[in-house]
Design a protein around this motif. Structure first.
Motif, PDB file in Angstrom:
ATOM      1  N   SER A 282       0.903  -1.141   0.106  1.00 44.43           N
ATOM      2  CA  SER A 282      -0.044  -0.001  -0.089  1.00 44.43           C
ATOM      3  C   SER A 282       0.856   1.478   0.015  1.00 44.43           C
ATOM      4  O   SER A 282       2.072   1.334   0.667  1.00 44.43           O
ATOM      5  CB  SER A 282      -0.794  -0.089   1.122  1.00 44.43           C
ATOM      6  OG  SER A 282      -1.552   1.108   1.202  1.00 44.43           O
ATOM      7  N   ILE A 283       0.574   2.281  -0.804  1.00 46.04           N
ATOM      8  CA  ILE A 283       1.175   3.435  -0.889  1.00 46.04           C
ATOM      9  C   ILE A 283       1.150   4.475   0.415  1.00 46.04           C
ATOM     10  O   ILE A 283       1.863   5.316   0.879  1.00 46.04           O
ATOM     11  CB  ILE A 283       0.262   4.303  -1.902  1.00 46.04           C
ATOM     12  CG1 ILE A 283       1.664   5.557  -2.395  1.00 46.04           C
ATOM     13  CG2 ILE A 283      -0.839   4.885  -1.488  1.00 46.04           C
ATOM     14  CD1 ILE A 283       1.136   6.306  -3.680  1.00 46.04           C
TER      15      ILE A 283
ATOM     16  N   ASP B 114       4.180   4.864   2.662  1.00 54.46           N
ATOM     17  CA  ASP B 114       5.254   5.781   2.349  1.00 54.46           C
ATOM     18  C   ASP B 114       5.055   7.004   3.218  1.00 54.46           C
ATOM     19  O   ASP B 114       6.110   7.897   3.181  1.00 54.46           O
ATOM     20  CB  ASP B 114       5.283   6.101   0.902  1.00 54.46           C
ATOM     21  CG  ASP B 114       5.443   5.080  -0.132  1.00 54.46           C
ATOM     22  OD1 ASP B 114       6.406   4.312   0.555  1.00 54.46           O
ATOM     23  OD2 ASP B 114       5.389   5.047  -1.094  1.00 54.46           O
TER      24      ASP B 114
ATOM     25  N   ARG C 185       5.709  12.841  -6.407  1.00 55.86           N
ATOM     26  CA  ARG C 185       4.170  12.492  -6.852  1.00 55.86           C
ATOM     27  C   ARG C 185       4.240  12.120  -8.250  1.00 55.86           C
ATOM     28  O   ARG C 185       3.315  11.632  -8.893  1.00 55.86           O
ATOM     29  CB  ARG C 185       3.252  13.557  -6.443  1.00 55.86           C
ATOM     30  CG  ARG C 185       2.843  13.551  -4.989  1.00 55.86           C
ATOM     31  CD  ARG C 185       2.304  14.775  -4.494  1.00 55.86           C
ATOM     32  NE  ARG C 185       0.994  14.889  -5.551  1.00 55.86           N
ATOM     33  CZ  ARG C 185       0.460  15.953  -5.480  1.00 55.86           C
ATOM     34  NH1 ARG C 185       0.624  16.808  -4.818  1.00 55.86           N
ATOM     35  NH2 ARG C 185      -0.764  15.997  -6.261  1.00 55.86           N
TER      36      ARG C 185
ATOM     37  N   GLN D  13       4.313  10.566 -11.731  1.00 56.54           N
ATOM     38  CA  GLN D  13       4.591   9.185 -12.222  1.00 56.54           C
ATOM     39  C   GLN D  13       5.384   9.227 -13.625  1.00 56.54           C
ATOM     40  O   GLN D  13       4.662   9.965 -14.493  1.00 56.54           O
ATOM     41  CB  GLN D  13       3.335   8.743 -12.486  1.00 56.54           C
ATOM     42  CG  GLN D  13       2.467   8.614 -11.231  1.00 56.54           C
ATOM     43  CD  GLN D  13       1.012   7.880 -11.590  1.00 56.54           C
ATOM     44  OE1 GLN D  13       0.720   7.440 -12.591  1.00 56.54           O
ATOM     45  NE2 GLN D  13       0.299   7.992 -10.313  1.00 56.54           N
TER      46      GLN D  13
END
Length: 622
Positions: free
Chosen positions: A52-53, A56, A176, A178
Motif C-alpha cells: 500500500s502507498i 510511504d 508524486r 509518475q
C-alpha cells in the motif's frame, strides 16, 4: 467381500473409525502389513510485504508478538507529518482511514488537496520573469509536457526517463510525479508535433501573414538528395519566428523538382502570401524560382511583388567573395595548417604540446582546431587560435620527429607575421558574416550597409602597397562585382529594407550609391529605387484597402454625399466622384504613410546599444 469382525457381525461405524487400529492388531503383519500414514508438518504462511502507498507516509506500529513469532501484526499507523495515530488492523479496520488522512493532512507536502498554495519563483527561462513570485500546484500533465519539451530542446534520447539517475532525481524533486515510459514519451512528443502543426496551419490559413522562405538542397553520404524549407514570419506580437515546415527527400537537384517540392509544401500548409524565397547562387535555383513565380501569380499574387521574390543569400555571396581571395593567401596558411594537423594527429604530441604551452606561459583557453578548407571562416578560427599558441609552436621546433616529418613545412617568423596580417584582415569579414547570419533578429535592414562596407574594404585592399593583399583584393573585387557590381541585377528589397530602418532612411543612400557605382550611375540608381518603392507601396495600399473595405461601409459613406450635392452643386458632385475614384485607386490628396515616415527625423543610434527595429515599428504602429 466385506470384512467381518471377531463377533461375526459387520463392523459398525464406531468400529470403522477404529478399524485400522483393530485390524492392524489382529492381522499378521508378515502376511498383510499396513504402513502408517506420513505426518505432514504444519507450515507457517509466508508474510507478504505490504504494498500500500500509505506506508510511504505512515510509520507502522505493531502489536506484541505471539509465542513463537518474531514480530506482531500491524495494528496502528502514525502519520510522518502530523504524528496522528489511526487504527489499521487488517481484519478489522484496513488502511482506508490512513488513505483519507494522507490526502487531507495539511502538513503533507505531497498532498493533492493541500489547502494552502505553495510559493515559488517563476522560471520560464526569460530574464523578464526571473525573480517573479508565484504559486505552484502539482500538475501531472504539465510536468509530463515539460519533460517532453526538455527532451526536444536538449536533443536527449527517449530512454533517459528509464535511467536510474533520472528516476532518483524525480523521486527527490517531485515524488508524486509518475514517470512515463520511453514509448509514452515518444507518443507525447509526436502529439506535440501534431498540435504545433495544426496551430501553425491555422495561423497561415486564417491570418494574412506574409512568409519569407529559405531553402537549400544537399546530398547525403548515402547518395540521397534532401531539401529543407524554413519559414520566417513576424507574428501579431511583432516577434520574429523561424519554423522548419518541410524536410523531404527529392529525386533531383534540378530546378523543376525544387519548384514542385516548394509548391507541394506550400499547398500542404496553406501558404499563398509568400514574400521572398532566399536561396544560394546555384543555377538550378534560378530555374526553380522562375517556375515558382508563375505558380504564385496563378494563386492570385501581385505581379509587382512577385518580381522581388527571388533573394540571393547574402552570407553565401560573402563566403564566395572571401573564399576566392584566400586562394592567393600564400604558403604561410598551408604551413600553419600542416603543423596544426601534425600536433593533433597524436595524443602524445598533443599532451607534449600542452605542457610546452604551459611552460611558455601561453594563456589561451581555446584548444587547437583544424579547419575545413572549403569554409573560410573555419580557416580564420584555426589561424586565430594558432597565433595564440605561437610561442608554443616556436618552442616545439626543436623536436626531432617534427623536423623529420615536416622539414619544409614548419612556419618561421615571417610566416607568423604573414598569418597575423591575414587574421587581422579576415577579422572584419568574419564579424560581418556573424552579423548577417543571425536568425533570432531581423538582419535585412543592415544588408545594404554591410555591402557598402564590403565594397570599401575591397577598395582599400586593391589600393594597398602590399603585393599579396593587392592580389587578393583584386580577385575578391571581381567576385563582388559579379553579384553586386550591377544594381539592376540586385533585388531592390535590399535597398527598401535599409530605407525602412529609422536610423538611415534615405539620408545616406545617395552617398553610398555614389561610392559603390560612381556619381552618375549612383544617382540614376537612387532615383529608380525611390520610384520603385512608391509603386510597391501603392500596390500594398490598394490590396489591403480592397480587403478592408466592405459594401455596407461604402453605402453609408456615399448616401450623405448624394443628398448634399444633388441640388444645385454639380461641381461638388464631380469632385466627389473624382475623390472616390482616387481613393479606390489607392491615391489620396493627403500625404501617404511612406511620405510621412520619410519626412520625420532620424532616430539617433546610441553607441553600444542594440537597436531592435521590430520593437521600434511596434511602438510607432500602435
Amino acid at each position: 467381500m466385506e470384512s467381518i469382525s471377531a463377533s461375526g457381525h459387520p463392523p459398525t461405524s464406531t468400529d470403522e473409525e477404529h478399524g485400522v487400529e483393530a485390524q492392524g492388531t489382529e492381522r499378521n503383519p508378515q502376511t498383510n502389513p499396513m504402513p502408517s500414514p506420513p505426518v505432514v508438518p504444519t507450515k507457517k504462511r509466508k508474510e507478504v510485504e505490504s504494498r500500500s502507498i500509505v506506508w510511504d507516509h505512515f510509520e507502522k506500529i505493531r502489536a506484541p508478538p505471539a509465542e513463537g513469532e518474531t514480530e506482531g501484526p500491524v495494528v496502528e499507523g502514525k502519520c510522518l507529518y502530523c504524528a496522528k495515530i489511526y487504527k489499521c488492523e487488517s481484519k478489522k479496520h484496513g488502511t482506508s482511514s490512513l488513505k483519507n488522512h494522507m490526502n487531507a493532512c495539511l502538513k503533507n507536502p505531497h498532498c493533492k488537496d493541500t489547502r494552502q498554495s505553495l510559493l515559488t519563483f517563476n522560471a520560464s527561462g526569460t530574464e523578464a520573469s526571473e525573480g517573479v513570485l508565484g504559486t505552484w500546484v502539482f500538475n501531472q500533465e504539465a510536468i509530463r509536457r515539460a519533460l517532453c519539451e526538455m527532451i526536444i530542446v536538449d536533443e536527449l534520447p527517449f530512454r533517459i526517463v528509464e535511467g536510474n539517475g533520472f528516476r532518483k532525481f524525480i523521486l527527490v524533486a517531485c515524488p508524486r510525479f509518475q514517470i512515463p515510459s520511453r514509448w509514452t514519451i515518444s507518443r507525447d512528443i509526436y502529439q506535440i508535433y501534431l498540435d504545433e502543426r495544426i496551430s501553425l496551419k491555422k495561423l497561415f490559413r486564417v491570418s494574412t501573414q506574409r512568409v519569407s522562405l529559405t531553402t537549400d538542397t544537399w546530398t547525403s553520404v548515402q547518395r540521397i538528395n534532401y531539401m529543407c524549407i524554413t519559414a520566417h514570419f513576424i507574428d501579431d506580437q511583432w516577434k520574429l519566428n523561424k519554423k522548419i515546415i518541410s524536410f523531404v527527400p527529392i529525386s533531383s537537384h534540378k530546378g523543376e523538382y525544387i519548384a514542385k517540392a516548394l509548391e507541394s509544401c506550400l499547398l500542404d500548409w496553406g501558404i499563398k502570401n509568400v514574400f521572398t524565397v532566399t536561396v544560394d547562387n546555384a543555377s538550378s535555383n534560378d530555374t526553380a524560382l522562375g517556375f515558382f513565380k508563375n505558380k504564385i501569380l496563378s494563386w492570385g499574387g501581385s505581379s509587382v511583388r512577385v518580381q522581388y521574390m527571388h533573394m540571393r543569400c547574402i552570407a553565401h555571396v560573402l563566403n564566395l567573395v572571401v573564399q576566392d581571395g584566400l586562394r592567393y593567401a600564400g604558403p604561410s596558411v598551408k604551413k600553419v595548417r600542416d603543423v596544426v594537423r601534425w600536433v593533433r594527429s597524436s595524443p602524445a604530441r598533443l599532451k607534449k604540446f600542452r605542457e610546452i604551452a604551459v611552460l611558455n606561459g601561453v594563456e589561451a583557453k581555446c584548444a587547437l582546431q583544424l579547419d575545413v578548407p572549403t569554409r573560410w571562416n573555419n580557416t580564420y578560427m584555426m589561424l586565430n587560435t594558432a597565433l595564440q599558441y605561437q610561442r608554443a609552436f616556436e618552442a616545439y621546433e626543436n623536436d626531432a620527429s617534427l623536423n623529420a616529418d615536416l622539414s619544409d613545412s614548419i612556419p618561421n617568423f615571417m610566416d607568423w607575421l604573414s598569418v597575423q596580417s591575414l587574421v587581422h584582415f579576415l577579422k572584419g569579414f568574419y564579424e560581418m558574416t556573424v552579423r548577417i547570419s543571425g536568425f533570432l533578429y531581423v538582419t535585412s535592414n543592415t544588408f545594404f550597409s554591410e555591402i557598402s562596407d564590403l565594397g570599401c574594404m575591397l577598395d582599400d585592399m586593391v589600393n594597398s602597397v602590399s603585393t599579396s593583399k593587392k592580389e587578393m583584393g583584386s580577385h575578391m573585387k571581381q567576385k563582388f562585382e559579379k553579384y553586386w557590381g550591377d544594381p539592376e541585377k540586385m533585388n531592390f528589397l535590399i535597398f527598401y529594407a535599409n530605407i525602412l530602418d529609422p536610423r538611415d532612411k534615405i539620408e545616406y543612400m545617395p552617398a553610398q550609391f555614389a561610392q559603390l557605382y560612381g556619381d552618375e550611375k549612383g544617382k540614376s540608381c537612387f532615383e529608380k529605387v525611390q520610384s520603385s518603392m512608391v509603386l510597391l507601396f501603392n500596390d500594398y495600399t490598394a490590396t489591403y484597402h480592397v480587403q478592408s473595405a466592405s459594401p455596407t461601409v461604402q453605402s453609408t459613406q456615399s448616401e450623405p454625399v448624394h443628398s448634399q450635392t444633388s441640388v444645385g452643386k454639380p461641381q461638388a458632385r464631380m469632385k466627389s466622384q473624382l475623390k472616390k475614384q482616387r481613393m479606390e485607386s489607392g491615391g489620396s490628396s493627403k500625404e501617404t504613410d511612406l511620405q510621412i515616415y520619410l519626412s520625420e527625423k532620424l532616430v539617433e543610434d546610441e553607441e553600444n546599444v542594440d537597436f531592435d527595429v521590430l520593437r521600434w515599428w511596434k511602438v510607432n504602429s500602435d
